[in-house]
Design a protein around this motif. Sequence first.
Motif, PDB file in Angstrom:
ATOM      1  N   ASP A   9       0.833  -1.201   0.000  1.00 13.07           N
ATOM      2  CA  ASP A   9       0.000   0.000   0.000  1.00 13.07           C
ATOM      3  C   ASP A   9       0.873   1.259   0.000  1.00 13.07           C
ATOM      4  O   ASP A   9       0.676   2.176  -0.811  1.00 13.07           O
ATOM      5  CB  ASP A   9      -0.912  -0.012   1.227  1.00 13.07           C
ATOM      6  CG  ASP A   9      -2.046   0.993   1.136  1.00 13.07           C
ATOM      7  OD1 ASP A   9      -2.520   1.244   0.006  1.00 13.07           O
ATOM      8  OD2 ASP A   9      -2.459   1.523   2.170  1.00 13.07           O
ATOM      9  N   LYS A  13       2.764   1.805  -3.349  1.00 11.05           N
ATOM     10  CA  LYS A  13       1.902   2.369  -4.402  1.00 11.05           C
ATOM     11  C   LYS A  13       1.689   3.862  -4.185  1.00 11.05           C
ATOM     12  O   LYS A  13       1.671   4.645  -5.139  1.00 11.05           O
ATOM     13  CB  LYS A  13       0.552   1.643  -4.425  1.00 11.05           C
ATOM     14  CG  LYS A  13       0.601   0.277  -5.099  1.00 11.05           C
ATOM     15  CD  LYS A  13      -0.771  -0.382  -5.128  1.00 11.05           C
ATOM     16  CE  LYS A  13      -1.785   0.380  -5.957  1.00 11.05           C
ATOM     17  NZ  LYS A  13      -1.458   0.423  -7.385  1.00 11.05           N
ATOM     18  N   ASP A  35      -3.756   7.262  -2.566  1.00 13.10           N
ATOM     19  CA  ASP A  35      -4.773   6.246  -2.848  1.00 13.10           C
ATOM     20  C   ASP A  35      -4.323   4.855  -2.398  1.00 13.10           C
ATOM     21  O   ASP A  35      -5.037   4.137  -1.722  1.00 13.10           O
ATOM     22  CB  ASP A  35      -5.106   6.224  -4.345  1.00 13.10           C
ATOM     23  CG  ASP A  35      -5.804   7.510  -4.783  1.00 13.10           C
ATOM     24  OD1 ASP A  35      -6.329   8.212  -3.889  1.00 13.10           O
ATOM     25  OD2 ASP A  35      -5.815   7.804  -5.984  1.00 13.10           O
ATOM     26  N   LEU A  49      -3.503   0.919  -2.250  1.00  9.25           N
ATOM     27  CA  LEU A  49      -4.312  -0.232  -2.673  1.00  9.25           C
ATOM     28  C   LEU A  49      -5.790   0.129  -2.685  1.00  9.25           C
ATOM     29  O   LEU A  49      -6.259   0.907  -1.847  1.00  9.25           O
ATOM     30  CB  LEU A  49      -4.098  -1.399  -1.710  1.00  9.25           C
ATOM     31  CG  LEU A  49      -2.829  -2.242  -1.866  1.00  9.25           C
ATOM     32  CD1 LEU A  49      -2.724  -3.223  -0.697  1.00  9.25           C
ATOM     33  CD2 LEU A  49      -2.836  -3.006  -3.181  1.00  9.25           C
ATOM     34  N   LYS A  50      -6.525  -0.470  -3.617  1.00 11.74           N
ATOM     35  CA  LYS A  50      -7.972  -0.308  -3.599  1.00 11.74           C
ATOM     36  C   LYS A  50      -8.526  -0.928  -2.327  1.00 11.74           C
ATOM     37  O   LYS A  50      -8.028  -1.948  -1.848  1.00 11.74           O
ATOM     38  CB  LYS A  50      -8.605  -0.969  -4.820  1.00 11.74           C
ATOM     39  CG  LYS A  50      -8.289  -0.268  -6.131  1.00 11.74           C
ATOM     40  CD  LYS A  50      -8.994  -0.956  -7.290  1.00 11.74           C
ATOM     41  CE  LYS A  50      -8.703  -0.247  -8.602  1.00 11.74           C
ATOM     42  NZ  LYS A  50      -9.372  -0.920  -9.747  1.00 11.74           N
ATOM     43  N   ALA A  51      -9.554  -0.308  -1.765  1.00  5.22           N
ATOM     44  CA  ALA A  51     -10.137  -0.799  -0.514  1.00  5.22           C
ATOM     45  C   ALA A  51     -10.578  -2.255  -0.635  1.00  5.22           C
ATOM     46  O   ALA A  51     -10.416  -3.045   0.299  1.00  5.22           O
ATOM     47  CB  ALA A  51     -11.320   0.074  -0.117  1.00  5.22           C
ATOM     48  N   SER A  52     -11.105  -2.622  -1.813  1.00  2.00           N
ATOM     49  CA  SER A  52     -11.580  -3.990  -2.015  1.00  2.00           C
ATOM     50  C   SER A  52     -10.424  -4.991  -1.958  1.00  2.00           C
ATOM     51  O   SER A  52     -10.555  -6.078  -1.392  1.00  2.00           O
ATOM     52  CB  SER A  52     -12.304  -4.114  -3.362  1.00  2.00           C
ATOM     53  OG  SER A  52     -11.452  -3.711  -4.431  1.00  2.00           O
ATOM     54  N   LYS A  53      -9.269  -4.614  -2.530  1.00  2.00           N
ATOM     55  CA  LYS A  53      -8.104  -5.497  -2.502  1.00  2.00           C
ATOM     56  C   LYS A  53      -7.556  -5.636  -1.089  1.00  2.00           C
ATOM     57  O   LYS A  53      -7.201  -6.730  -0.641  1.00  2.00           O
ATOM     58  CB  LYS A  53      -7.006  -4.959  -3.433  1.00  2.00           C
ATOM     59  CG  LYS A  53      -7.198  -5.320  -4.895  1.00  2.00           C
ATOM     60  CD  LYS A  53      -5.950  -4.990  -5.686  1.00  2.00           C
ATOM     61  CE  LYS A  53      -6.107  -5.441  -7.149  1.00  2.00           C
ATOM     62  NZ  LYS A  53      -4.879  -5.154  -7.933  1.00  2.00           N
ATOM     63  N   LYS A  54      -7.473  -4.514  -0.385  1.00  4.89           N
ATOM     64  CA  LYS A  54      -6.969  -4.548   0.979  1.00  4.89           C
ATOM     65  C   LYS A  54      -7.875  -5.414   1.857  1.00  4.89           C
ATOM     66  O   LYS A  54      -7.401  -6.211   2.675  1.00  4.89           O
ATOM     67  CB  LYS A  54      -6.881  -3.119   1.546  1.00  4.89           C
ATOM     68  CG  LYS A  54      -6.133  -3.027   2.857  1.00  4.89           C
ATOM     69  CD  LYS A  54      -6.120  -1.603   3.412  1.00  4.89           C
ATOM     70  CE  LYS A  54      -5.324  -0.675   2.559  1.00  4.89           C
ATOM     71  NZ  LYS A  54      -5.172   0.672   3.193  1.00  4.89           N
TER      72      LYS A  54
END
Length: 320
Positions: free
Chosen positions: A94, A97, A105, A107-112
């Motif tokens: 995270d 990135k 931003d 990692l995307k919340a869904s990935k995390k």
Amino acid sequence: MLIGLLGLGISFVLGLLLYPRFIDFLQKNNVSQKPSEYALDEYKNKKPTVTFGGVLFVVIPVLVSLVMLLFQPEPMTLLIMVIFVLYAMIGLIDDYKIIKEGKNDGLKASKKFLYQLVLAVVFYFFYQLNGGKNILAVPFMENGIDLKWAYPLLVFFIMTGTSNAVNLTDGMDGLATGTMLIALIPFAYFAKIAQMTALFVFVLSVMGALLSFLVFNKKPAKIFMGDVGSLPLGALLAMIAIVLNKELLLAVIGGVFVFETITVIMQKISWKTRGKRIFKYTPIHYSFTLSGWKEKDVVLFFYALGLTFMLIGFGLSAIS
């Protein structure tokens, strides 16, 4: 007791020796991060500060503990160490990135969320394999409550919730570090009286590394912990509470993190349903600065709040 204090001392000294060199390395390689996206505008205008501080206070206590325990920790403690490091890896990805893309931003919340779910499943699987039970310890109840299939859901909720709660609290110099140190004190004690020597040594080693980090993270911070630090710290609290059957006490002892999270949730619900804010700003620590408090005073107030919750937790543990 002595071996735990030795772990604390060695981790503290190693941190004091390594952090200046680590900070220099990060500065030379421009590994800096802007303040959190949750921060007030005045904080966002601050000079970027190097991050990845969590790397050392994750690595140091793991290595120190393993050496002191002759690489033979209790299975539960080894499990906690492994998941602790893997949570740090999520945070590292995270943070990387964020730095690479130049924005907060990550990692995307869904990935995390997915990664955290996988680690919670792994933790629960090996927890059960090593004798863990689906029993929720309840104060004043001798046998607790057998949650059966609902317990793994509780494990995921606690691990994900606590790791993200510590992440929310990491918004001012020394705030998350100090409140985490306070919250770990009773869990070190609980590990000691449960005769889990390896866990006791590991918790105190983490505290020693955190103390050294606080020297450089206090205002004005020379380094931030980043998600590589905040995510594993929250997961660590959750895992210790689960292994020691102190799940409900975690909500009390970690009251600062609960407070931060609940106010964020309340603010979002109020804004989406009524178009109005309940608080001046969330995470809630920023509301105090908007009310005229100095950052140092806000941090000290949250330390005092953390100490209060810790003492209440100790009290409830003693009478239950």
